[in-house]
Design a protein around this motif. Structure first.
Motif, mmCIF file in Angstrom:
data_model
loop_
_atom_site.group_PDB
_atom_site.id
_atom_site.type_symbol
_atom_site.label_atom_id
_atom_site.label_comp_id
_atom_site.label_asym_id
_atom_site.label_seq_id
_atom_site.Cartn_x
_atom_site.Cartn_y
_atom_site.Cartn_z
ATOM 1 N N MET A 86 0.718 -1.225 0.043
ATOM 2 C CA MET A 86 -0.005 -0.048 -0.021
ATOM 3 C C MET A 86 0.802 1.299 -0.035
ATOM 4 S SD MET A 86 -2.911 -1.162 -0.341
ATOM 5 C CE MET A 86 -3.649 0.540 -0.392
ATOM 6 N N PHE A 87 2.064 1.242 0.621
ATOM 7 C CA PHE A 87 2.617 2.399 0.855
ATOM 8 C C PHE A 87 3.259 2.786 -0.760
ATOM 9 C CE2 PHE A 87 6.781 4.725 1.749
ATOM 10 C CZ PHE A 87 6.279 5.656 2.550
ATOM 11 N N ALA A 88 3.542 1.376 -1.407
ATOM 12 C CA ALA A 88 4.073 1.844 -2.820
ATOM 13 C C ALA A 88 2.973 2.275 -3.710
ATOM 14 C CB ALA A 88 4.664 0.407 -3.496
ATOM 15 N N VAL A 89 1.810 1.916 -3.313
ATOM 16 C CA VAL A 89 0.503 2.160 -4.276
ATOM 17 C C VAL A 89 0.260 3.962 -3.878
ATOM 18 C CG1 VAL A 89 -1.815 2.343 -4.317
ATOM 19 C CG2 VAL A 89 -0.554 0.354 -4.378
ATOM 20 N N TYR A 90 0.661 4.269 -2.681
ATOM 21 C CA TYR A 90 0.253 5.904 -2.438
ATOM 22 C C TYR A 90 1.480 6.513 -2.896
ATOM 23 C CZ TYR A 90 -2.483 3.702 1.498
ATOM 24 O OH TYR A 90 -3.409 2.932 2.251
ATOM 25 N N LEU A 91 2.715 5.831 -2.952
ATOM 26 C CA LEU A 91 3.710 6.866 -3.863
ATOM 27 C C LEU A 91 3.423 7.011 -5.419
ATOM 28 C CD1 LEU A 91 7.070 5.163 -2.593
ATOM 29 C CD2 LEU A 91 6.277 7.582 -1.954
ATOM 30 N N ILE A 92 2.790 5.883 -5.828
ATOM 31 C CA ILE A 92 2.404 5.898 -7.311
ATOM 32 C C ILE A 92 1.352 6.822 -7.402
ATOM 33 C CG2 ILE A 92 1.438 4.595 -8.998
ATOM 34 C CD1 ILE A 92 2.766 2.131 -8.096
ATOM 35 N N VAL A 93 0.244 6.817 -6.735
ATOM 36 C CA VAL A 93 -0.769 7.802 -6.814
ATOM 37 C C VAL A 93 -0.403 9.276 -6.761
ATOM 38 C CG1 VAL A 93 -2.970 8.610 -5.799
ATOM 39 C CG2 VAL A 93 -2.555 6.069 -5.803
#
Length: 277
Positions: A86-93
């Motif tokens: 999820m942390f990676a997803v937040y960075l991507i967003v």
């Protein structure tokens, strides 16, 4: 560009990139003072790549854990892997939001807000919000495990403001993250890790400038190499310095600096003019 100028520009870029005082504003001002002009974005890209290299090496263990957890989550959905995923997803967003804004508005903003009067105003606004977040806002304590998609959206939108010279990328992302209720440590970590895809992405978009060969027509390989090295070392120092001051609740120091520079820029605005980076 002389070797002394290469060192000065490297120091300015490296130290200011990860402090909430706007590296783009300082580069514009320094080049104006030294009457230096670099066609295109190639020199700015080179310095930013040196800065992002410092971030990657400093956070190498965190980056490894995020990447490992992201891919491991597809086969082993442990709480730890989910947190990293999820942390990676937040960075991507957050990166995506900034990327879209950059493509749509960067040229317009760059042409409109590079004047000293706008830089002074943006620096003053940065200083004001640093004081507000430091003195008048109850800080949150949410970690990356408690982040939501809305946090990444807010930080991404905040980072878009850094397209304006004088509004610091690290400053806006940190301020927005802390306003959203993230702990200082989480907001700083997210801000620094977010700089990696953002800087690399903007560099890729402007790679034609970097490979065109025009930069070597304006200066020497030695000067460019020296500037890159100085930027890398100064960026590392800036990262360590900033993290230590944030932990000690010393953001007000940066606010005072922003106000002082804003006043000086306003006073000497006629002599500064504008310079293309």
């Amino acid at each position: 560009m002389t070797l002394l100028e290469a060192i000065i520009l490297g120091l300015v870029q490296g130290i200011t990139e990860f402090l909430p005082i706007s590296s783009s504003a300082h580069l514009i001002l320094v080049q104006s003072m030294f009457n230096m002009t670099f066609e295109g974005l190639s020199f700015e890209i080179l310095l930013h790549l040196a800065s992002v290299l410092a971030v990657i090496l400093y956070y190498r263990k965190d980056i490894y854990e995020i990447i490992r957890g992201f891919f491991a989550f597809f086969t082993n959905r442990t709480p730890q892997n989910r947190s990293m995923f999820m942390f990676a997803v937040y960075l991507i967003v957050a990166t995506g939001i900034t990327g879209i804004a950059g493509i749509l508005f960067e040229d317009y903003i760059g042409e409109t807000f590079r004047a000293p009067i706008f830089i002074a105003l943006a620096l003053a606004i940065t200083g004001l919000f640093l004081i507000i977040i430091e003195r008048f806002v109850k800080l949150g304590n949410r970690t990356e495990k408690e982040m939501t998609i809305w946090d990444s959206i807010f930080v991404g939108l905040g980072q878009c403001l850094a397209l304006i010279p004088g509004l610091s990328r690290s400053g806006t992302t940190l301020i927005v993250g802390m306003f959203a209720g993230l702990s200082k440590e989480t907001a700083v970590r997210f801000s620094f890790l977010l700089s990696i895809p953002v800087i690399l992405g903007s560099s890729v978009l402007a790679i034609r400038d970097l490979t065109s060969g025009e930069l070597l027509e304006q200066t020497t390989v030695t000067a460019l190499g020296l500037s890159f090295l100085v930027t890398f070392v100064a960026s590392w120092i800036g990262i360590v310095f900033f993290i230590n001051l944030v932990r000690k609740s010393k953001l007000v120091y940066f606010a005072v600096y922003c106000f002082v520079v804003a006043i000086l820029v306003f006073i000497f605005r006629d002599s500064l003019g504008t310079t293309d980076i």
